[in-house]
Design an enzyme around this catalytic site. Structure first.
Site, PDB file in Angstrom:
ATOM      1  N   ARG A   1       0.832  -1.186   0.000  1.00  0.00           N
ATOM      2  CA  ARG A   1       0.000   0.000   0.000  1.00  0.00           C
ATOM      3  C   ARG A   1       0.884   1.261   0.000  1.00  0.00           C
ATOM      4  O   ARG A   1       1.981   1.250   0.551  1.00  0.00           O
ATOM      5  CB  ARG A   1      -0.820  -0.051   1.282  1.00  0.00           C
ATOM      6  CG  ARG A   1      -1.693   1.143   1.560  1.00  0.00           C
ATOM      7  CD  ARG A   1      -3.059   0.896   1.073  1.00  0.00           C
ATOM      8  NE  ARG A   1      -4.006   1.861   1.565  1.00  0.00           N
ATOM      9  CZ  ARG A   1      -4.949   2.403   0.804  1.00  0.00           C
ATOM     10  NH1 ARG A   1      -5.056   2.090  -0.463  1.00  0.00           N
ATOM     11  NH2 ARG A   1      -5.814   3.248   1.315  1.00  0.00           N
TER      12      ARG A   1
ATOM     13  N   THR B   1      -8.870   1.391  -9.362  1.00  0.00           N
ATOM     14  CA  THR B   1      -8.517   0.157  -8.697  1.00  0.00           C
ATOM     15  C   THR B   1      -8.730  -1.047  -9.610  1.00  0.00           C
ATOM     16  O   THR B   1      -9.614  -1.053 -10.447  1.00  0.00           O
ATOM     17  CB  THR B   1      -9.396   0.036  -7.440  1.00  0.00           C
ATOM     18  OG1 THR B   1      -9.275   1.266  -6.755  1.00  0.00           O
ATOM     19  CG2 THR B   1      -9.001  -1.109  -6.587  1.00  0.00           C
TER      20      THR B   1
ATOM     21  N   THR C   1      -4.362  -0.151  -6.570  1.00  0.00           N
ATOM     22  CA  THR C   1      -5.105   1.038  -6.968  1.00  0.00           C
ATOM     23  C   THR C   1      -4.264   2.313  -6.949  1.00  0.00           C
ATOM     24  O   THR C   1      -3.275   2.399  -6.242  1.00  0.00           O
ATOM     25  CB  THR C   1      -6.297   1.226  -5.992  1.00  0.00           C
ATOM     26  OG1 THR C   1      -7.051   2.361  -6.364  1.00  0.00           O
ATOM     27  CG2 THR C   1      -5.847   1.403  -4.556  1.00  0.00           C
TER      28      THR C   1
ATOM     29  N   ASN D   1      -6.223   4.879  -6.331  1.00  0.00           N
ATOM     30  CA  ASN D   1      -7.365   5.449  -5.607  1.00  0.00           C
ATOM     31  C   ASN D   1      -8.411   5.952  -6.598  1.00  0.00           C
ATOM     32  O   ASN D   1      -9.089   5.147  -7.215  1.00  0.00           O
ATOM     33  CB  ASN D   1      -6.967   6.515  -4.597  1.00  0.00           C
ATOM     34  CG  ASN D   1      -8.137   6.844  -3.683  1.00  0.00           C
ATOM     35  OD1 ASN D   1      -8.996   5.989  -3.493  1.00  0.00           O
ATOM     36  ND2 ASN D   1      -8.211   8.037  -3.160  1.00  0.00           N
TER      37      ASN D   1
ATOM     38  N   ASP E   1      -7.321   8.745   1.222  1.00  0.00           N
ATOM     39  CA  ASP E   1      -7.882   7.636   2.012  1.00  0.00           C
ATOM     40  C   ASP E   1      -7.674   7.857   3.514  1.00  0.00           C
ATOM     41  O   ASP E   1      -8.284   7.182   4.337  1.00  0.00           O
ATOM     42  CB  ASP E   1      -7.272   6.293   1.596  1.00  0.00           C
ATOM     43  CG  ASP E   1      -7.998   5.674   0.405  1.00  0.00           C
ATOM     44  OD1 ASP E   1      -9.067   6.195   0.021  1.00  0.00           O
ATOM     45  OD2 ASP E   1      -7.500   4.679  -0.144  1.00  0.00           O
TER      46      ASP E   1
ATOM     47  N   SER F   1      -7.486   1.359   4.212  1.00  0.00           N
ATOM     48  CA  SER F   1      -8.032   0.930   2.917  1.00  0.00           C
ATOM     49  C   SER F   1      -9.330   0.157   3.113  1.00  0.00           C
ATOM     50  O   SER F   1      -9.635  -0.303   4.215  1.00  0.00           O
ATOM     51  CB  SER F   1      -7.012   0.026   2.220  1.00  0.00           C
ATOM     52  OG  SER F   1      -7.532  -0.448   1.003  1.00  0.00           O
ATOM     53  N   SER F   2     -10.082   0.027   2.021  1.00  0.00           N
ATOM     54  CA  SER F   2     -11.245  -0.867   2.005  1.00  0.00           C
ATOM     55  C   SER F   2     -10.978  -2.097   1.147  1.00  0.00           C
ATOM     56  O   SER F   2     -11.862  -2.946   1.001  1.00  0.00           O
ATOM     57  CB  SER F   2     -12.465  -0.126   1.447  1.00  0.00           C
ATOM     58  OG  SER F   2     -12.807   0.949   2.285  1.00  0.00           O
TER      59      SER F   2
ATOM     60  N   GLY G   1     -13.696  -0.336  -6.069  1.00  0.00           N
ATOM     61  CA  GLY G   1     -14.940   0.353  -5.714  1.00  0.00           C
ATOM     62  C   GLY G   1     -14.915   1.140  -4.416  1.00  0.00           C
ATOM     63  O   GLY G   1     -15.975   1.431  -3.857  1.00  0.00           O
ATOM     64  N   GLY G   2     -13.709   1.499  -3.912  1.00  0.00           N
ATOM     65  CA  GLY G   2     -13.668   2.291  -2.677  1.00  0.00           C
ATOM     66  C   GLY G   2     -14.406   1.548  -1.566  1.00  0.00           C
ATOM     67  O   GLY G   2     -14.310   0.324  -1.470  1.00  0.00           O
TER      68      GLY G   2
END
Ligand code: DON
Length: 481
Positions: free
Chosen positions: A16, A293, A311, A313, A335, A364-365, A385-386
């Site tokens: 990340r 992403t 991603t 973002n 984020d 993060s998701s 998709g966030g």
């Protein structure tokens, strides 16, 4: 990147983005104390990129083929070009993307064809990216984090008020973490640990749902969606307060997944009516425990599985193409909670746990996930998709585990999304009008209809049978070996 080898060994590779050394808690607040758009667009929006380091790490630890052979196809595509697909053409004509990309010289020239735009079927060639990838081919991650590429990124940043330095790049490290594992009925769910919130999210929501008979009225029924939405609302309230980079904030993972916590969340659900989000508060947990992403899912002929979400973002990241290097930079700093308590780009309310600090990783998701049933590999799944990632993975996993769907049915089934605040239930337009009507009138949800939520990539395995299901909402593909 979530890995599960055929011998059962699991691993989570965290590559990340991380906050640059010069980042600070209030760096995105204007003189009036309000958040600016700097976390979303332009040079100040980028965290230190991690992808190249992560790919090299995975290769050194698990790879079999030579690095050069793996990078070469990307070089060929960059040099010789590739045909612009319909979905890519559509995103390049999106007014928001154009407004972002045309502000930055290299981005405008490369991605907007210098203002002339690209049509479906045009060839997109990227000579600067070819050279960047060649350095990565020849020198590995050092070809990116050190030497001329790192120097150019840093120089470009200095010239435009960005924060990334050569030192930030040289110091970037991929982190090897144990995968997060939980149980749902007779399934083992292997998924993403913090600094993603997704794995904890799906395990908490599965726990809440397991103790209900939410599946009784069938997939796609209003009552099923109501239970899902109520579980989502409650998890996202906890997420807002209790989740962030575990190196900086003690995430109470055990408490968030404690059976007593889960039972209390379940008990607070009214089976007949939506609970207003204003009445839901993040839980109170003690932390005295030890502590645009892309997703692809892969299973190889030996049964090794990989589930990867990564991603920049937002669509086209920060909009900035690193000068002369041909790749877009991320806007991953958004984020974080640019202003704790105020919504970020995705409307997520987040607190101090996810505030900005130098070297910290934004929450993060992303939820790359693998399902085992009775110890056997059953599914590999994930999506962009966030914040909708967490809920899309949840729903597709439940479609496989509870509703006996095959991979394609599980992906096609219409999806919903609730993230506590704003108190809105997003629902795909393909949900039956009767169901939408019931969710509105009988259960009292404040609904917004959307053309699509998520873009899943799923593999399902069943006694030697392997199904790959791309998401018809866009243009993913499945390939056999
Ligand atoms: O890590 C996250 O949660 C976000 N940066 C993911 C962004 C995303 O999925 C955008 N794609 N549609």
């Amino acid at each position: 990147m979530l890995v599960r080898l055929a011998n059962g060994q699991t691993d989570f590779i965290d590559f990340r983005e991380r906050a640059p050394a010069a980042a600070s808690h209030d760096m995105y607040l204007g003189p009036d104390g309000k958040p600016t758009t700097d976390s979303v667009e332009g040079y100040r929006a980028s965290g230190i990129p991690g992808t190249v380091s992560g790919m090299e790490y995975a290769h050194l630890k698990f790879g079999k083929r030579p690095w050069k052979e793996l990078v070469q196809p990307a070089i060929d595509l960059a040099r010789n070009g590739f045909p612009v697909s319909w979905d890519f053409a559509r995103s390049l004509h999106d007014p928001q993307s154009i407004a972002k990309l045309e502000k930055f010289e290299d981005s405008k020239r490369i991605f907007l064809n210098d203002g002339k735009g690209y049509q479906f079927g045009d060839t997109l060639k990227q000579p600067e990216l070819t050279a960047t990838l060649e350095r990565i081919r020849d020198f590995g991650a050092a070809g990116f984090y050190e030497g001329p590429v790192a120097h150019k990124i840093a120089e470009d940043m200095r010239a435009h008020g960005g924060l990334l330095t050569e030192k930030d790049l040289a110091n970037y490290k991929t982190i090897d973490r144990p995968a997060l594992t939980g149980k749902y009925k007779n399934y083992t769910v292997i998924t993403a640990p913090p600094p993603s919130s997704g794995g904890v999210g799906i395990l908490q929501m599965m726990g809440v749902l397991e103790g209900t008979d939410y599946a009784r009225t069938g997939a796609g029924s209003a009552r099923e969606y109501h239970f899902l939405a109520e579980a989502m609302r409650r998890f996202f309230a906890d997420r807002s307060e209790w989740m962030g980079d575990p190196e900086f904030f003690k995430v109470p993972v055990t408490s968030l997944l404690n059976p007593a916590t889960i039972a209390a969340l379940r008990a607070s659900i009214n089976p007949d009516h939506a609970t207003p989000s204003s009445e839901i508060k993040p839980g109170v947990y003690t932390t005295n425990e030890s502590t645009q992403t892309t997703h692809f899912s892969i299973v190889d002929p030996e049964g090794n599985a990989v589930s990867v979400t990564y991603t920049l973002n937002g669509g086209f990241g920060s909009g900035v193409t690193a000068s002369g290097l041909g790749f877009l930079l991320n806007n991953e700093m958004d984020d974080f909670a640019p202003k704790p308590g105020s919504p970020n780009y995705y409307g997520l309310i987040q607190g101090e746990a996810n505030s900005i600090a130098p070297g910290k990783t934004p929450l993060s998701s992303m939820t790359p996930t693998i399902l085992l049933q009775d110890g056997k590999l059953r599914a590999v799944l994930g999506t962009p998709g966030g914040p909708t990632i967490i809920n899309s993975v949840l729903q597709v996993a439940l479609n496989l585990m509870d509703f006996g769907m095959n991979a394609q049915q599980a992906v096609d089934q219409p999806r919903i999304h609730h993230q506590w605040m704003p108190d809105k239930l997003l629902a795909e337009e393909t949900i039956s009008p009767d169901t939408i009507d019931l969710l509105r009138t009988k259960y009292g949800h404040d609904m917004i209809l959307r053309p699509r939520i998520g873009e899943m990539a799923v593999i399902r395995l069943d006694n030697g049978w392997i199904e790959g299901a791309p998401d018809g909402r866009t243009e993913g593909t499945a390939k056999g070996f």
